[in-house]
Scaffold this active site. Structure first.
Site, mmCIF file in Angstrom:
data_model
loop_
_atom_site.group_PDB
_atom_site.id
_atom_site.type_symbol
_atom_site.label_atom_id
_atom_site.label_comp_id
_atom_site.label_asym_id
_atom_site.label_seq_id
_atom_site.Cartn_x
_atom_site.Cartn_y
_atom_site.Cartn_z
ATOM 1 C CG ASP A 202 -1.873 1.548 1.433
ATOM 2 O OD1 ASP A 202 -2.142 1.597 0.174
ATOM 3 O OD2 ASP A 202 -1.827 1.985 1.914
ATOM 4 C CD GLU A 245 -2.416 2.484 -3.491
ATOM 5 O OE1 GLU A 245 -3.525 2.669 -3.308
ATOM 6 O OE2 GLU A 245 -1.634 2.043 -1.410
#
Length: 546
Positions: A202, A245
Site C-alpha cells: 500500500d 500501489e
C-alpha cells in the site's frame, strides 16, 4: 510440478474484502470460514489469484488500513488457524493469495505508537516522524483534501506534532530508522512462512520525507524498497510477488520496477479513467495515448490493470479538464464524488448497460498486463453512495435473492453494511444463484471471457501490443503477438454499429478465427480488411496460416 516464477504475468487476479464476501459464523460479518466455503465458486469463475483487503486487527476507522497488529487476524474474520485453512484450501484449488502490506503508516492505536507517544525517551519514539512545529515539509500535497487540513497533527500526549500522509489517525512510520525496516521484514516473513504468495504493498511513494521535496518518489524510498526485495529474494528466490500501489503517471511508476529488483508488478492507474473516457467520447485516443506514453518495463515485471476496486475511481492522474469531464459524465450526483474521484462500482458507472460492461471487461482482459477484477463486478453488483467514504462499493456479496442475499444468516440489522436492495442492482435481481442458471447472464459471459483468456494467457500477459490506426476513430484495434501466435482485437467504442478498414498487409494470408465460437473469417489479403461491429461490439480473432 514446477511453478513458473513469472506466473503473475499470465494470471487474472480477483480482489475481495473478507468482511464483505461470505459470513461463515452468522454474526453478520464476512470471515475466513465463509470465504473458504466459497472457494469453489472462485475456482469455477476462472481467476488465478485472490487479493485480500486488510485482515489484521484494527479500529476500522479506515476499513482495516489502520493496522493495530501486523501479525494477527481481525477477530471478526476468525483466527490464524482459520486463515491457514483458507490458504491450504485455496492452494489446493490452484488459487494463489496476495495479502495487504500497509507499509506507510499504522493506526494510532498500534502499541508502537502508544509507546512512542508516551515519552520522548521511549525506544519507539523514533519509529514515527515528530516535530515541535507543523511547518516541516511545506507544500507537500494533502491526499485526503475532503477531511484533512494538514499533514501534521498535534498529539497532546506526546507534546509534539506527528506526520501523516493519509488520515490523522494514521501516523507515518519512520523508514530512516533501521529498526523499523527490520521489523517490517520480520512481519513480511511471518506471513510468507504461513504460505501467502506475495503482497499488495500500500501507498509506496510516501515512505520517507525530505525537506524541499514533495516527499513522494524519493530516491531514499527506492533504497528501502530494493532492500526489502533483496531480503525477499534471499529467503524465497523467485517464489513470491510484490505488487505496488503507486498512483502516479506511468513514467513515475517505472522506477518502482527498477532493474527488475524492486517490484514485480505495479498498478497502471492512469489507464483506468481513460478507458471510461474513451467510451464516453467514442474515441480511442485516450487509451492509445496513455498506453504509448507507458514506458517498457524489465522482462520479469508486469503492469496490473483494473476497471474498478475498493477505492474511489481515482482522477488524480488526469488533467483538470479531464477530471471535470469525468465528473460531469460519470458523477452527475454530487454524492458520487469523493476526494479526487468517483465512488461508484463498474455497472452503475456504465448505467447498467450490459454491452458496455462486456466491452470494458474485454478490453481489460486483452490489453497488455495482468487484469484485476473486483468482487461482485462479475455479476454487475451495484453500490450505495449514501453510505459515506468508500463503503458504498464494499457492500455484502450478493449470492442469492433470498435472506440477506445468501451472505449471512444473521439478523439483517446485524450485517456490517446494508445490502444493496434497489430495483436495478439489488440482490433480489442481481445475484450469483440466478445468474448461474442462465447461459445469457453476465456471470456466464465473464466465465466464457476468462476461459478464452486462459487459453491465450501467455500471449495476453506477455505478448507485444501494436495499435492499428484505422480512419474510424470510434474503433480501437490492436495486435497481440507472442512466439508466432497472433491475436487481433477489434472493439467498437460507440453505441452505434461501425464499419472499419484495417491495414493488415504484414499478416496477408492469415485466416482470422473468432476465439469465442471458432468461426472462420475471410482470409487477409493485401487490401484493407473490412469488419463491421455491433454497438459496443468486439472481436478477438486469432490469425492462423492454414
Amino acid at each position: 510440478m514446477a511453478v513458473d516464477p513469472l506466473w503473475y504475468k499470465d494470471a487474472v487476479f480477483y480482489e475481495l474484502h473478507v468482511r464483505s464476501f461470505a459470513d461463515g459464523n452468522g454474526d453478520g460479518i464476512g470471515d475466513f470460514v465463509g470465504l473458504t466455503q466459497r472457494l469453489d465458486y472462485l475456482a469455477d469463475l476462472g481467476v488465478d489469484c485472490l487479493w485480500l483487503l486488510p485482515m489484521s486487527p484494527s479500529p476500522q476507522r479506515d476499513d482495516g488500513y489502520d493496522i493495530a497488529d501486523y501479525r494477527g487476524i481481525h477477530p471478526q474474520y476468525g483466527t490464524l488457524e482459520d486463515f491457514r485453512t483458507f490458504l491450504q484450501e485455496a492452494h489446493a484449488r490452484g488459487l494463489k493469495v496476495l495479502t495487504e502490506l500497509v507499509l506507510n503508516h499504522t493506526s494510532d492505536q498500534h502499541p508502537w505508537f502508544q509507546e512512542a507517544r508516551a515519552s520522548r525517551t521511549s525506544p519507539r519514539r523514533d519509529w514515527y516522524v515528530w516535530s515541535d512545529t507543523d511547518q516541516g515539509y511545506p507544500g507537500v500535497r494533502i491526499i485526503f483534501r475532503d477531511t484533512e487540513r494538514s499533514n501534521w497533527t498535534w498529539d497532546p500526549v506526546a507534546g509534539q506534532y506527528f506526520w501523516h500522509r493519509f488520515f490523522s489517525h494514521q501516523p507515518d512510520l519512520n523508514y530512516d530508522n533501521p529498526e523499523v525496516r527490520e521489523e517490517i521484514w520480520r512481519i513480511m516473513r511471518f506471513w510468507l512462512e504461513l504460505g501467502v504468495d506475495g503482497f499488495r504493498v500500500d501507498a509506496v511513494p510516501y515512505l520517507l520525507e525530505r525537506e524541499g521535496t514533495s516527499c513522494e518518489n524519493l530516491p531514499e524510498t527506492h533504497q528501502v524498497l530494493r532492500w526489502l526485495r533483496q531480503r525477499l529474494e534471499e529467503a524465497y528466490p523467485h517464489q513470491k510477488v510484490l505488487l505496488a500501489e503507486a498512483n502516479m503517471w506511468p513514467e513515475d511508476v517505472r522506477p518502482y520496477f527498477a532493474n527488475g529488483d524492486e517490484f514485480h508488478m505495479a498498478f497502471h492507474f492512469p489507464l483506468m479513467p481513460r478507458l471510461f473516457m474513451a467510451l464516453r467520447l467514442e474515441d480511442r485516443k485516450p487509451v492509445v495515448e496513455i498506453m504509448e506514453r507507458t514506458p517498457a518495463v524489465p522482462e520479469p515485471c508486469q503492469w496490473g490493470l483494473f476497471l474498478r476496486n475498493h477505492d474511489e475511481l481515482t482522477l488524480e492522474m488526469v488533467t483538470d479538464i479531464e477530471r471535470d469531464y469525468m465528473w460531469d459524465e460519470y458523477a452527475k450526483d454530487p454524492l458520487a464524488r469523493l476526494n479526487l474521484g468517483i465512488r461508484r462500482r463498474l455497472t452503475p458507472l456504465l448505467e447498467g448497460d450490459r454491452r458496455r460492461v462486456e466491452l470494458t471487461n474485454a478490453l481489460l482482459l486483452s490489453l497488455r498486463g495482468s487484469p484485476f477484477l473486483y468482487y461482485g463486478d462479475e455479476i454487475g453488483m451495484g453500490d450505495n453512495i449514501s453510505l459515506g467514504d468508500r463503503h458504498g462499493v464494499r457492500t455484502p456479496m450478493q449470492w442469492s435473492g433470498g435472506y440477506n442475499a445468501g451472505f449471512s444468516s444473521a439478523d439483517t440489522d446485524r450485517l456490517h453494511a446494508p445490502l444493496v436492495a434497489n430495483p436495478l442492482y439489488g440482490y433480489p435481481v442481481v445475484n450469483v444463484a440466478a445468474q448461474s442458471q442462465s447461459d445469457s447472464s453476465l456471470l456466464a459471459f465473464m466465465k466464457r471471457l476468462l476461459r478464452v483468456r486462459r487459453q491465450k494467457a501467455r500471449l495476453f500477459g506477455r505478448g507485444t501490443l501494436r495499435f492499428l490506426r484505422p480512419a474510424n476513430h470510434r474503433v480501437l484495434a490492436y495486435v497481440r503477438e507472442l512466439e508466432g501466435e497472433v491475436v487481433l482485437v477489434v472493439t467498437n467504442l460507440s453505441g452505434a454499429a461501425q464499419a472499419v478498414e484495417l491495414e493488415l498487409g504484414e499478416l496477408e494470408g492469415a485466416i482470422p478465427v473468432e476465439l469465442f465460437g471458432g468461426s472462420l473469417f475471410p482470409r487477409v489479403s493485401h487490401a484493407p480488411y473490412v469488419l463491421t461491429l455491433a454497438p459496443y461490439g468486439f472481436y478477438w480473432l486469432e490469425l492462423r496460416w492454414l
